[in-house]
Design a protein around this motif. Structure first.
Motif, PDB file in Angstrom:
ATOM      1  N   HIS A  29       0.842  -1.205   0.000  1.00  0.00           N
ATOM      2  CA  HIS A  29       0.000   0.000   0.000  1.00  0.00           C
ATOM      3  C   HIS A  29       0.872   1.248   0.000  1.00  0.00           C
ATOM      4  O   HIS A  29       0.593   2.229  -0.728  1.00  0.00           O
ATOM      5  CB  HIS A  29      -0.918  -0.016   1.217  1.00  0.00           C
ATOM      6  N   ALA A  30       1.932   1.256   0.807  1.00  0.00           N
ATOM      7  CA  ALA A  30       2.838   2.404   0.833  1.00  0.00           C
ATOM      8  C   ALA A  30       3.520   2.582  -0.518  1.00  0.00           C
ATOM      9  O   ALA A  30       3.686   3.712  -1.000  1.00  0.00           O
ATOM     10  CB  ALA A  30       3.886   2.216   1.934  1.00  0.00           C
ATOM     11  N   ALA A  31       3.910   1.479  -1.150  1.00  0.00           N
ATOM     12  CA  ALA A  31       4.528   1.563  -2.478  1.00  0.00           C
ATOM     13  C   ALA A  31       3.552   2.170  -3.487  1.00  0.00           C
ATOM     14  O   ALA A  31       3.952   2.966  -4.349  1.00  0.00           O
ATOM     15  CB  ALA A  31       4.984   0.178  -2.931  1.00  0.00           C
ATOM     16  N   ASN A  32       2.281   1.802  -3.381  1.00  0.00           N
ATOM     17  CA  ASN A  32       1.267   2.401  -4.258  1.00  0.00           C
ATOM     18  C   ASN A  32       1.226   3.922  -4.081  1.00  0.00           C
ATOM     19  O   ASN A  32       1.203   4.684  -5.057  1.00  0.00           O
ATOM     20  CB  ASN A  32      -0.111   1.819  -3.955  1.00  0.00           C
ATOM     21  N   ARG A  33       1.199   4.359  -2.835  1.00  0.00           N
ATOM     22  CA  ARG A  33       1.109   5.805  -2.560  1.00  0.00           C
ATOM     23  C   ARG A  33       2.332   6.551  -3.077  1.00  0.00           C
ATOM     24  O   ARG A  33       2.249   7.732  -3.436  1.00  0.00           O
ATOM     25  CB  ARG A  33       0.956   6.047  -1.055  1.00  0.00           C
ATOM     26  N   VAL A 176       9.108  -5.027  -3.860  1.00  0.00           N
ATOM     27  CA  VAL A 176       8.994  -3.666  -4.391  1.00  0.00           C
ATOM     28  C   VAL A 176      10.251  -3.302  -5.172  1.00  0.00           C
ATOM     29  O   VAL A 176      10.175  -2.714  -6.261  1.00  0.00           O
ATOM     30  CB  VAL A 176       8.736  -2.660  -3.254  1.00  0.00           C
ATOM     31  N   GLU A 177      11.416  -3.663  -4.638  1.00  0.00           N
ATOM     32  CA  GLU A 177      12.662  -3.375  -5.341  1.00  0.00           C
ATOM     33  C   GLU A 177      12.743  -4.164  -6.642  1.00  0.00           C
ATOM     34  O   GLU A 177      13.155  -3.634  -7.676  1.00  0.00           O
ATOM     35  CB  GLU A 177      13.862  -3.697  -4.456  1.00  0.00           C
ATOM     36  N   ALA A 185      11.910   1.256  -3.366  1.00  0.00           N
ATOM     37  CA  ALA A 185      11.984   0.407  -2.175  1.00  0.00           C
ATOM     38  C   ALA A 185      12.521   1.195  -0.992  1.00  0.00           C
ATOM     39  O   ALA A 185      12.014   1.078   0.130  1.00  0.00           O
ATOM     40  CB  ALA A 185      12.865  -0.813  -2.449  1.00  0.00           C
ATOM     41  N   ARG A 186      13.531   2.034  -1.235  1.00  0.00           N
ATOM     42  CA  ARG A 186      14.081   2.845  -0.142  1.00  0.00           C
ATOM     43  C   ARG A 186      13.068   3.874   0.343  1.00  0.00           C
ATOM     44  O   ARG A 186      12.927   4.107   1.541  1.00  0.00           O
ATOM     45  CB  ARG A 186      15.377   3.536  -0.599  1.00  0.00           C
ATOM     46  N   GLU A 187      12.357   4.512  -0.591  1.00  0.00           N
ATOM     47  CA  GLU A 187      11.339   5.480  -0.200  1.00  0.00           C
ATOM     48  C   GLU A 187      10.226   4.811   0.612  1.00  0.00           C
ATOM     49  O   GLU A 187       9.716   5.375   1.579  1.00  0.00           O
ATOM     50  CB  GLU A 187      10.752   6.162  -1.436  1.00  0.00           C
ATOM     51  N   THR A 188       9.852   3.595   0.204  1.00  0.00           N
ATOM     52  CA  THR A 188       8.821   2.859   0.936  1.00  0.00           C
ATOM     53  C   THR A 188       9.298   2.524   2.342  1.00  0.00           C
ATOM     54  O   THR A 188       8.554   2.680   3.320  1.00  0.00           O
ATOM     55  CB  THR A 188       8.449   1.571   0.172  1.00  0.00           C
TER      56      THR A 188
END
Length: 325
Positions: A29-33, A176-177, A185-188
């Motif tokens: 969900h965070a990766a989506n955002r 994600v990466e 991936a780092r931002e997530t």
């Protein structure tokens, strides 16, 4: 979002671990955002479509029955938890798991969800991990599975298994990466205020938490290779040849990005891996020395004295953890 979403199905069941479901779901969900393209479409499915009560007592709302899940899936995840034995004995869950696995790009388990994968035959002939406290039980029950109790997660082909509870977060960050690259991936991970990020070969039971993987691609690839091939030739010349650079350039890269030489880095990783095996397995010293790339138990002993100022036998007496009943 452009393109068809990546369909992700998480299989839940009564007495599942809440974090085993929440960690993968929240990471995606965070990766989506933060801009995953295509995004992830997440569904919690149960065998009968009923809500499930997690082991902590909270109730999770199911979004689908397993028999209603059809078509191609991006990722199929089996949660773990105290209910994993009942789930592994449920023919309906196993049947749907086998069916869905044939249409999934990626199959994964969190914690003791590996027991369910193994019961479905999806780990046969594969290397896998699980929560360190259940590793011996999994290995005894499913001898056709090569169980490694040390790593946070293991990939064998398109099947991924992870260790206890929050390692599902690390595993999903690796997805994600894999799908979107290291920057997202780092931002997530930053958004979730977690490690950036723990590599899969880091031990479950560890006093030696490492920092983020090196930014430099060749150094990052080599450190991953070293962690997964400790028993092989990891001399500076061999590593330089693998990276396609000179031994001198390799030494400069390791000094710049890791603050140490290739040989010292390899010796440290081997020693810490040996410490982890001493902490969570009963393997004899000869087997640990061989597995970690030491030429003999005496070489292992000297490395331990240099690194921990104690011999391996004394270290084991203090740190060996017993599996729960």
């Amino acid at each position: 979002m452009p393109g068809s979403p990546r369909r992700v199905v998480i299989i839940g069941y009564p007495d599942a671990e809440l974090l085993d479901i929440a960690c993968p779901a929240d990471v995606l969900h965070a990766a989506n955002r933060l801009g995953a393209r295509p995004g992830y479409e997440i569904c919690l499915a149960t065998v009968d479509g009923r809500d499930v009560e997690a082991s902590c007592g909270l109730t999770l709302r199911a979004q689908s029955r397993l028999d209603q899940v059809t078509g191609e899936l991006d990722t199929l995840i089996v949660s773990g938890g105290f209910g994993h034995e009942d789930a592994a004995g449920d023919a309906r869950i196993l049947g749907h798991l086998r069916r869905l696995s044939r249409h999934s790009r990626r199959i994964a388990s969190v914690c003791t969800g590996s027991t369910v994968l193994a019961a479905a035959g999806l780990l046969n002939g594969r290397r896998a991990t699980t929560h360190w406290g259940y590793a011996n039980r999994l290995a005894e029950r499913f001898p056709q599975v090569t169980v490694d109790p040390v790593p946070l997660y293991v990939r064998h082909g398109n099947v991924y298994t992870s260790a206890g509870v929050t390692s599902g977060l690390d595993l999903t960050l690796s997805f994600v990466e894999e799908d979107n690259g290291p920057s997202l991936a780092r931002e997530t991970a930053r958004a979730l205020v977690t490690y950036l990020q723990r590599p899969g070969n880091q031990a479950q039971v560890s006093m030696f938490l490492s920092g983020p993987p090196p930014e430099h691609r060749q150094v990052r690839d080599l450190t991953a290779y070293i962690g997964e091939h400790l028993a092989e030739d990891l001399g500076t010349v061999a590593l330089a040849q693998r990276a396609g650079i000179s031994a001198r350039q390799l030494a400069r890269l390791f000094d710049a990005h890791l603050g140490t030489s290739p040989s010292r880095y390899v010796r440290t990783v081997r020693t810490e891996q040996a410490a982890r095996l001493l902490s969570c397995t009963e393997l004899p010293l000869t087997a640990i020395a061989r597995r970690c790339g030491f030429g003999s138990t005496e070489t292992l002993r000297q490395a331990f004295l240099d690194h921990f100022d104690t011999p391996p036998s004394a270290y084991r007496r203090v740190h060996l953890r017993q599996s729960p009943a």
